[in-house]
Design an enzyme around this catalytic site. Structure first.
Site, mmCIF file in Angstrom:
data_model
loop_
_atom_site.group_PDB
_atom_site.id
_atom_site.type_symbol
_atom_site.label_atom_id
_atom_site.label_comp_id
_atom_site.label_asym_id
_atom_site.label_seq_id
_atom_site.Cartn_x
_atom_site.Cartn_y
_atom_site.Cartn_z
ATOM 1 N N HIS A 168 -97.123 -47.179 12.710
ATOM 2 C CA HIS A 168 -97.376 -45.966 13.500
ATOM 3 C C HIS A 168 -96.614 -45.914 14.807
ATOM 4 O O HIS A 168 -96.530 -44.867 15.430
ATOM 5 C CB HIS A 168 -98.869 -45.820 13.801
ATOM 6 N N LYS B 163 -103.305 -35.601 25.628
ATOM 7 C CA LYS B 163 -102.979 -36.729 24.745
ATOM 8 C C LYS B 163 -103.472 -37.989 25.451
ATOM 9 O O LYS B 163 -103.872 -37.927 26.600
ATOM 10 C CB LYS B 163 -101.474 -36.808 24.509
ATOM 11 N N ARG B 164 -103.424 -39.136 24.802
ATOM 12 C CA ARG B 164 -103.823 -40.371 25.481
ATOM 13 C C ARG B 164 -102.983 -40.549 26.750
ATOM 14 O O ARG B 164 -101.847 -40.121 26.796
ATOM 15 C CB ARG B 164 -103.597 -41.580 24.578
ATOM 16 N N LYS C 246 -95.818 -41.531 27.534
ATOM 17 C CA LYS C 246 -96.040 -40.087 27.330
ATOM 18 C C LYS C 246 -95.717 -39.294 28.610
ATOM 19 O O LYS C 246 -95.641 -38.088 28.591
ATOM 20 C CB LYS C 246 -97.480 -39.833 26.882
ATOM 21 N N THR D 255 -99.189 -35.699 16.888
ATOM 22 C CA THR D 255 -99.721 -34.598 16.073
ATOM 23 C C THR D 255 -100.272 -33.492 16.962
ATOM 24 O O THR D 255 -100.410 -32.362 16.538
ATOM 25 C CB THR D 255 -100.824 -35.085 15.107
ATOM 26 N N LYS E 80 -100.589 -29.285 16.557
ATOM 27 C CA LYS E 80 -101.809 -28.484 16.749
ATOM 28 C C LYS E 80 -101.567 -27.360 17.758
ATOM 29 O O LYS E 80 -101.990 -26.219 17.564
ATOM 30 C CB LYS E 80 -102.952 -29.386 17.235
#
Length: 461
Positions: A66, A246-247, A252, A354, A358
């Site tokens: 992943h 998101k986390r 990120k 993901t 969305k």
């Protein structure tokens, strides 16, 4: 789980040697890797010899990688395993010896020279398939992270881009949009998403386009009501909702977003009569309990939010909110209301993502780097419907190779200098030496290198 599989095989009157014909076990990241030695152990208990059991398990197990982040590629000291699963250690040692006999390369060994067991290595040697979760990610696995394995087993490598369920992320969370889509093109898209392409017939129909915007506006108003009730937040539904959910992780780059917001705040302060489109920046994320830097970034964004939201000079033009206790239910409120979807990880670090799907399926414009599934989103929606910025993965690798020096960007970009200096002066009495103080000499995710291009992308958005 392994016992249950064998029990069911017997109940169905199948021979244990027919295991691969009836069962596939997907090893989802390295966490379930112990299924390999455990299943071999159980088959041997049933009188099957080691080599046959290993062959059966190798044709039953498959591995999904992943992410290339080290935390997901587990390496366990043999001592630990001896304490916790002593019955599996001899099997792991045999599997390692078998692999070492075949491949002399230390980098593909299961047990390394420090007596650590590499779970991913065991999964690749003793499974029939290895997949990444986005086209770019799978390419990175083949060309760098797992290159030595790809050279041994090219036939095992394949890609399966992550996906989302429309049932939850469109039909359930955005009922009005779903119903409107069905009124235009019928219901078939609910079972086959490619049917959504029928909507292209309406791409120049102003009545339809205006109706889409009307639905988006209603969703924004609903979110405002929800946040007022939940957190007593007042936000303007007529501003642009720029959302990063998101986390919380440095790769990120929530801090890149926050740096830009601070830059914008300073620009408004310098030029109060300027023309600024009203923006509401919405963050929601949880940090892992032991992730110090992630918690500092949350604290930094919250201080920034306090500063900006209490300053009459920027009122009506700029607002920053950090939402409490982010979870999937809250995401269902946020996805339909987003105007801009922030997908700004450093290229080559986000395996797939993901959330980007969305947000996009609910009509937000993606503002992002060419990373993870953004690459495929870009391909699907075309240049006009996505705002791409930043270095590509090869450019990131090249900059690392020649030596990235964030101080150069600080010295040569006046916006960066103003932002970093402001942070180092403290925000609302709080200081952030871990963010402002270190980023000019330690910027592992190249926030400063991508800043100017990100600012231009934001202006375009």
């Amino acid at each position: 789980g392994a016992k249950l599989i064998l029990k069911e095989l017997k109940e169905q009157h199948f021979e244990l040697t027919s295991l691969p014909e009836h069962v596939v076990i997907q090893i989802n990241d390295t966490h379930p890797s112990m299924i390999i030695p455990e299943l071999i152990r159980l088959l041997m208990e049933q009188g099957i010899d080691f080599d046959t059991a290993t062959d059966l398990v190798s044709r039953t197990c498959a591995y999904t990688n992943h992410t290339i982040l080290a935390e997901a590629l587990e390496k366990w000291p043999l001592d630990y395993l001896n304490e916790v699963v002593p019955q599996l250690v001899p099997i792991i040692e045999k599997l390692d010896a078998k692999a070492k006999e075949k491949y002399k390369d230390e980098s593909v060994a299961i047990i390394d020279s420090q007596d650590r067991v590499h779970m991913a290595h065991m999964d690749i040697h003793y499974g029939f398939s290895v997949n990444g979760v986005a086209a770019l990610h799978t390419d990175i696995l083949k060309n760098s992270e797992l290159k030595a394995f790809y050279q041994i087993y090219p036939e095992k490598f394949n890609n399966k881009t992550n996906g989302i369920t429309f049932r939850r992320w469109l039909m359930h969370c955005n009922l009005e949009l779903s119903e409107y889509i069905s009124s235009l093109i019928g219901d078939s898209w609910k079972k086959d998403s490619s049917k959504l392409e029928k909507l292209l017939e309406y791409q120049n129909d102003t009545k339809v386009l205006n109706h889409f915007l009307k639905i988006k506006q209603k969703n924004k108003q609903k979110l405002c009501m929800h946040l007022k009730e939940k957190q007593d937040l007042d936000i303007d539904p007529n501003s642009i909702f720029d959302i990063q959910i998101k986390r919380l992780h440095e790769y990120k780059r929530q801090h890149l977003n926050a740096f830009h917001i601070l830059s914008k705040y300073l620009a408004i302060k310098e030029n109060p009569d300027g023309d600024f489109t009203p923006h509401t920046y919405i963050f929601a994320a949880k940090a892992a309990p032991g992730y110090f830097m992630a918690k500092k970034i949350i604290s930094f964004i919250c201080s920034l939010s306090e500063l900006i939201n209490n300053d009459p000079d920027v009122r009506g033009r700029l607002k920053v909110v950090y939402l409490e206790d982010y979870n999937v239910t809250m995401a269902e409120h946020l996805m339909p209301a987003a105007d801009i979807s922030e997908q700004i990880s450093l290229s080559g670090t986000e395996a797939s993502g993901t959330g980007n799907m969305k947000l996009m399926i609910n009509g937000a414009v993606t503002l992002g780097t060419m990373d993870g599934a953004n690459v495929e989103i870009h391909e699907a929606v075309g240049e006009d419907n996505i705002i791409i910025f930043g270095m590509s993965t090869p450019e990131v690798n090249e900059l690392k190779r020649v030596g990235y020096n964030p101080m150069n960007y600080y010295q040569n970009n006046v916006d960066i200098r103003k932002v970093v200096d402001f942070i180092n002066g403290g925000i609302n009495g709080k200081v952030f030496p871990e963010i402002g103080g270190t980023i000019t000499h330690n910027d592992p995710y190249m926030v400063l290198a991508d800043f100017a291009d990100y600012k231009a992308a934001q202006a375009k958005a």
